[in-house]
Design a protein around this motif. Structure first.
Motif, PDB file in Angstrom:
ATOM      1  N   VAL A  24       0.858  -1.182   0.000  1.00 56.53           N
ATOM      2  CA  VAL A  24       0.000   0.000   0.000  1.00 56.53           C
ATOM      3  C   VAL A  24       0.895   1.233   0.000  1.00 56.53           C
ATOM      4  O   VAL A  24       1.707   1.415   0.910  1.00 56.53           O
ATOM      5  N   GLU A  25       0.746   2.044  -1.032  1.00 55.61           N
ATOM      6  CA  GLU A  25       1.580   3.252  -1.133  1.00 55.61           C
ATOM      7  C   GLU A  25       1.141   4.325  -0.150  1.00 55.61           C
ATOM      8  O   GLU A  25      -0.053   4.444   0.149  1.00 55.61           O
ATOM      9  N   ARG A  26       2.102   5.121   0.277  1.00 52.17           N
ATOM     10  CA  ARG A  26       1.791   6.239   1.170  1.00 52.17           C
ATOM     11  C   ARG A  26       0.768   7.178   0.514  1.00 52.17           C
ATOM     12  O   ARG A  26       0.890   7.523  -0.660  1.00 52.17           O
ATOM     13  N   GLY A  27      -0.242   7.546   1.281  1.00 53.23           N
ATOM     14  CA  GLY A  27      -1.230   8.505   0.782  1.00 53.23           C
ATOM     15  C   GLY A  27      -2.229   7.920  -0.205  1.00 53.23           C
ATOM     16  O   GLY A  27      -2.934   8.667  -0.875  1.00 53.23           O
ATOM     17  N   ALA A  28      -2.297   6.585  -0.281  1.00 55.68           N
ATOM     18  CA  ALA A  28      -3.255   5.957  -1.198  1.00 55.68           C
ATOM     19  C   ALA A  28      -4.447   5.406  -0.418  1.00 55.68           C
ATOM     20  O   ALA A  28      -4.374   5.189   0.786  1.00 55.68           O
ATOM     21  N   ILE A  29      -5.543   5.196  -1.153  1.00 57.02           N
ATOM     22  CA  ILE A  29      -6.654   4.415  -0.611  1.00 57.02           C
ATOM     23  C   ILE A  29      -6.647   3.087  -1.356  1.00 57.02           C
ATOM     24  O   ILE A  29      -6.706   3.069  -2.590  1.00 57.02           O
ATOM     25  N   VAL A  30      -6.545   2.002  -0.607  1.00 56.99           N
ATOM     26  CA  VAL A  30      -6.586   0.678  -1.220  1.00 56.99           C
ATOM     27  C   VAL A  30      -7.834  -0.041  -0.735  1.00 56.99           C
ATOM     28  O   VAL A  30      -8.093  -0.105   0.475  1.00 56.99           O
ATOM     29  N   ALA A  31      -8.634  -0.544  -1.675  1.00 56.64           N
ATOM     30  CA  ALA A  31      -9.837  -1.313  -1.338  1.00 56.64           C
ATOM     31  C   ALA A  31      -9.468  -2.791  -1.308  1.00 56.64           C
ATOM     32  O   ALA A  31      -8.873  -3.312  -2.260  1.00 56.64           O
ATOM     33  N   LEU A  32      -9.820  -3.444  -0.199  1.00 56.15           N
ATOM     34  CA  LEU A  32      -9.581  -4.878  -0.051  1.00 56.15           C
ATOM     35  C   LEU A  32     -10.954  -5.545  -0.082  1.00 56.15           C
ATOM     36  O   LEU A  32     -11.766  -5.339   0.821  1.00 56.15           O
ATOM     37  N   VAL A  33     -11.217  -6.269  -1.148  1.00 57.15           N
ATOM     38  CA  VAL A  33     -12.567  -6.817  -1.338  1.00 57.15           C
ATOM     39  C   VAL A  33     -12.506  -8.328  -1.547  1.00 57.15           C
ATOM     40  O   VAL A  33     -11.434  -8.918  -1.682  1.00 57.15           O
ATOM     41  N   GLY A  34     -13.691  -8.941  -1.565  1.00 58.21           N
ATOM     42  CA  GLY A  34     -13.783 -10.398  -1.695  1.00 58.21           C
ATOM     43  C   GLY A  34     -15.041 -10.849  -0.980  1.00 58.21           C
ATOM     44  O   GLY A  34     -15.626 -10.088  -0.209  1.00 58.21           O
ATOM     45  N   ARG A  35     -15.434 -12.101  -1.219  1.00 55.25           N
ATOM     46  CA  ARG A  35     -16.722 -12.531  -0.649  1.00 55.25           C
ATOM     47  C   ARG A  35     -16.615 -12.784   0.858  1.00 55.25           C
ATOM     48  O   ARG A  35     -15.522 -12.732   1.428  1.00 55.25           O
ATOM     49  N   ASN A  36     -17.757 -13.054   1.475  1.00 55.69           N
ATOM     50  CA  ASN A  36     -17.782 -13.336   2.916  1.00 55.69           C
ATOM     51  C   ASN A  36     -16.857 -14.501   3.244  1.00 55.69           C
ATOM     52  O   ASN A  36     -16.870 -15.512   2.545  1.00 55.69           O
ATOM     53  N   GLY A  37     -16.096 -14.329   4.309  1.00 54.96           N
ATOM     54  CA  GLY A  37     -15.236 -15.419   4.758  1.00 54.96           C
ATOM     55  C   GLY A  37     -13.945 -15.566   3.968  1.00 54.96           C
ATOM     56  O   GLY A  37     -13.181 -16.502   4.174  1.00 54.96           O
ATOM     57  N   ALA A  38     -13.664 -14.622   3.063  1.00 55.72           N
ATOM     58  CA  ALA A  38     -12.468 -14.723   2.213  1.00 55.72           C
ATOM     59  C   ALA A  38     -11.172 -14.510   2.988  1.00 55.72           C
ATOM     60  O   ALA A  38     -10.107 -14.979   2.583  1.00 55.72           O
ATOM     61  N   GLY A  39     -11.278 -13.769   4.117  1.00 56.74           N
ATOM     62  CA  GLY A  39     -10.086 -13.509   4.916  1.00 56.74           C
ATOM     63  C   GLY A  39      -9.712 -12.040   5.013  1.00 56.74           C
ATOM     64  O   GLY A  39      -8.596 -11.701   5.419  1.00 56.74           O
ATOM     65  N   LYS A  40     -10.633 -11.153   4.693  1.00 58.39           N
ATOM     66  CA  LYS A  40     -10.321  -9.714   4.696  1.00 58.39           C
ATOM     67  C   LYS A  40     -10.091  -9.212   6.127  1.00 58.39           C
ATOM     68  O   LYS A  40      -9.104  -8.538   6.407  1.00 58.39           O
ATOM     69  N   THR A  41     -11.055  -9.533   7.006  1.00 54.98           N
ATOM     70  CA  THR A  41     -10.907  -9.102   8.403  1.00 54.98           C
ATOM     71  C   THR A  41      -9.653  -9.720   9.016  1.00 54.98           C
ATOM     72  O   THR A  41      -8.897  -9.051   9.732  1.00 54.98           O
ATOM     73  N   THR A  42      -9.418 -10.973   8.702  1.00 53.39           N
ATOM     74  CA  THR A  42      -8.234 -11.649   9.250  1.00 53.39           C
ATOM     75  C   THR A  42      -6.960 -10.952   8.770  1.00 53.39           C
ATOM     76  O   THR A  42      -5.994 -10.828   9.529  1.00 53.39           O
ATOM     77  N   THR A  43      -6.969 -10.471   7.535  1.00 57.34           N
ATOM     78  CA  THR A  43      -5.787  -9.759   7.017  1.00 57.34           C
ATOM     79  C   THR A  43      -5.544  -8.496   7.832  1.00 57.34           C
ATOM     80  O   THR A  43      -4.416  -8.252   8.286  1.00 57.34           O
ATOM     81  N   ILE A  44      -6.587  -7.701   8.066  1.00 61.65           N
ATOM     82  CA  ILE A  44      -6.311  -6.457   8.789  1.00 61.65           C
ATOM     83  C   ILE A  44      -6.038  -6.722  10.276  1.00 61.65           C
ATOM     84  O   ILE A  44      -5.221  -6.039  10.868  1.00 61.65           O
ATOM     85  N   ARG A  45      -6.658  -7.744  10.828  1.00 55.97           N
ATOM     86  CA  ARG A  45      -6.327  -8.086  12.225  1.00 55.97           C
ATOM     87  C   ARG A  45      -4.868  -8.571  12.333  1.00 55.97           C
ATOM     88  O   ARG A  45      -4.195  -8.298  13.332  1.00 55.97           O
ATOM     89  N   SER A  46      -4.395  -9.254  11.310  1.00 57.20           N
ATOM     90  CA  SER A  46      -2.996  -9.708  11.318  1.00 57.20           C
ATOM     91  C   SER A  46      -2.048  -8.513  11.227  1.00 57.20           C
ATOM     92  O   SER A  46      -1.032  -8.453  11.915  1.00 57.20           O
ATOM     93  N   ILE A  47      -2.401  -7.553  10.366  1.00 58.06           N
ATOM     94  CA  ILE A  47      -1.550  -6.360  10.215  1.00 58.06           C
ATOM     95  C   ILE A  47      -1.488  -5.604  11.537  1.00 58.06           C
ATOM     96  O   ILE A  47      -0.457  -5.083  11.938  1.00 58.06           O
ATOM     97  N   MET A  48      -2.613  -5.582  12.244  1.00 56.68           N
ATOM     98  CA  MET A  48      -2.698  -4.843  13.509  1.00 56.68           C
ATOM     99  C   MET A  48      -2.072  -5.604  14.673  1.00 56.68           C
ATOM    100  O   MET A  48      -1.861  -5.035  15.743  1.00 56.68           O
ATOM    101  N   GLY A  49      -1.774  -6.887  14.470  1.00 60.94           N
ATOM    102  CA  GLY A  49      -1.166  -7.673  15.564  1.00 60.94           C
ATOM    103  C   GLY A  49      -2.193  -8.273  16.496  1.00 60.94           C
ATOM    104  O   GLY A  49      -1.929  -8.465  17.681  1.00 60.94           O
TER     105      GLY A  49
END
Ligand code: ATP
Length: 234
Positions: A24-49
């Motif tokens: 993700v580039e500085r100052g960008a908006i990146v959309a993370l999409v995909g169907r239910n249960g794809a792992g989107k929330t898990t990705t951001i929870r992993s990034i957050m620790g």
């Protein structure tokens, strides 16, 4: 600003992410999409620790986050607005905003910060003394975003901010996100409202079954209805 390499994550024995590499580039908006249960929330929870077990590499603003706990990641300038918002009952809007500074080591003047936030969120300004959970769902979502912004993060991870919110507030939120981007704040936006997210975003990433299956400019995915249908249909 943010880079993950071969990020894997588990809930107990369930292997959820199978090697997510995104940048993700500085100052960008990146959309993370995909169907239910794809792992989107898990990705951001992993990034957050916030996941019990992960492997792979996460770099944020030049720092290796891998060994750092969530509050240290927060203090490097990484904020998270979870889907469930976590507005605290029994506290006013002002008190909920104050919570956004409790863990901050940035030395921010609380009164000045709340005044600044109130200017950006007129709906909250009128309601600073109101018990926060008596506000509408959309207003509470705005409060959750404002509470994340108050510590002046460099990047905000947002989990489905538009969910269940009336269209006029979703539009307001879009204006706010563009303004944040113009101020240099980086946003990673998990969304089910794919079209709205792609209109806002610079880049788009699709996750399916814990893997990245598509990455492009947001415009390219916006025009590719077949790809959206294949991976993002709810
Ligand atoms: P949604 O839009 O439905 O939230 P998502 O793409 O954000 O979807 P995740 O919430 O990351 O998906 O879920 C990915 C997988 O992890 C799913 O199979 C889900 O059942 C599983 N999962 C999520 N939370 C837990 C948990 N606490 N324990 C075990 N498995 C979980």
């Amino acid at each position: 600003m943010l880079e993950t390499k071969e990020l894997q994550a588990w809930y107990g024995a369930s292997h959820i992410l199978h090697g997510i590499s995104i940048a993700v580039e500085r100052g960008a908006i990146v959309a993370l999409v995909g169907r239910n249960g794809a792992g989107k929330t898990t990705t951001i929870r992993s990034i957050m620790g916030l996941m019990p077990k992960t492997s792979g590499e996460i770099r944020f603003d030049g720092v290796d986050l891998t060994a750092l706990r969530a509050h240290d990641r927060f203090n490097l300038g990484l904020a998270y607005v979870p889907e469930e918002r976590r507005i605290v009952p029994g506290l006013t809007v002002r008190e909920n905003l104050q919570l956004g500074l409790v863990a901050s080591r940035a030395g921010i003047d609380e009164r000045v910060a709340i005044d600044e936030i109130a200017e950006s969120f007129p709906r909250l300004k009128e309601r600073l003394g109101q018990e926060a959970v008596t506000m509408s769902g959309g207003e509470q979502q705005m409060l959750a975003i404002a509470r994340a912004m108050i510590a002046k993060p460099k990047m905000i991870l947002l989990d489905e901010p538009s969910e269940g919110i009336m269209p006029v507030l979703v539009e307001e939120m879009g204006v706010l996100f563009r303004r944040l981007r113009d101020q240099g704040v980086t946003l990673l936006l998990v969304e089910q409202n794919v079209e709205w997210a792609l209109r806002l975003a610079d880049r788009a990433v699709i996750i399916d079954q814990g893997e990245v299956v598509h990455e492009s400019s947001a415009d390219v995915l916006l025009a590719d209805k077949a790809m959206q249908e294949r991976y993002c249909a709810v």
